[in-house]
Design an enzyme around this catalytic site. Structure first.
Site, short mmCIF file in Angstrom:
data_model
loop_
_atom_site.label_atom_id
_atom_site.label_comp_id
_atom_site.label_asym_id
_atom_site.label_seq_id
_atom_site.Cartn_x
_atom_site.Cartn_y
_atom_site.Cartn_z
N GLY A 123 0.81 -1.22 0.00
CA GLY A 123 0.00 0.00 0.00
C GLY A 123 0.84 1.26 0.00
N CYS A 124 1.91 1.24 0.76
CA CYS A 124 2.77 2.42 0.87
C CYS A 124 3.53 2.65 -0.44
CB CYS A 124 3.73 2.28 2.05
SG CYS A 124 2.84 2.16 3.62
N THR A 125 3.90 1.57 -1.11
CA THR A 125 4.56 1.69 -2.41
C THR A 125 3.60 2.26 -3.44
OG1 THR A 125 6.05 -0.14 -1.86
CG2 THR A 125 5.79 0.40 -4.21
#
Length: 165
Positions: free
Chosen positions: A48-50
């Site tokens: 998700g952060c990527t």
């Protein structure tokens, strides 16, 4: 966790340190007179952060055209951030908040659950800070799909309103 009231829409952002992945330490006050997007995310190199970082990176030229700086913030180390930035080609800075000063100021440290395990972590959140250093928009409990676009749309709307004044 801090018991102090966290920054929200309408609040003036004080001068807070932004320890960047390149080893330099910027400050929120360095961005006075310009728009600033601070997005808080849980952990480098997670799916998700990527995706969120890639979305902000893809739209970065549009943020820049509107005189906005984008900075991603998590509790990861500067070394981890630099590796994450390099691997994905992010053209914006990541700030390392290992002491949680930024996270506490914006009230993004929350109890969370994953696979039945409780822990304290960063609630994915984004703050749009105006040229006068006030928070003009706050998104908490962010879902990644279309979020960077929503932030850009809000920035464009606020920038138009400001220009019309």
């Amino acid at each position: 966790m801090s018991q102090a009231r966290s920054l929200d829409v309408g609040d003036t952002v004080p001068a807070l340190p932004l320890p960047l992945s390149n080893g330099l330490v910027a400050n929120t006050a360095d961005h006075a007179g310009h728009w600033l997007v601070l997005y808080f995310y849980p952990k480098d190199a997670t799916p998700g952060c990527t995706t969120e970082g890639n979305d902000f990176n893809r739209l970065l030229p549009k943020f820049t055209k509107l005189d906005a700086t984008v900075i991603g913030i998590s509790r990861d180390s500067a070394k981890s951030h630099e590796s994450f930035r390099t691997k994905h080609g992010f053209r914006f800075d990541l700030a390392s908040d290992t002491d949680e000063a930024l996270c506490n100021a914006f009230g993004v440290i929350k109890p969370k659950q994953l696979y039945g395990r409780e822990y304290i972590g960063i609630e994915r959140s984004t703050f749009l800070i105006g040229p006068d250093s006030t928070v003009v928009e706050a998104w908490r409990g962010v879902r990644v799909p279309q979020h960077a676009s929503a932030v850009l749309d809000a920035l464009a709307q606020h920038a138009r309103q400001r220009a019309a004044q």
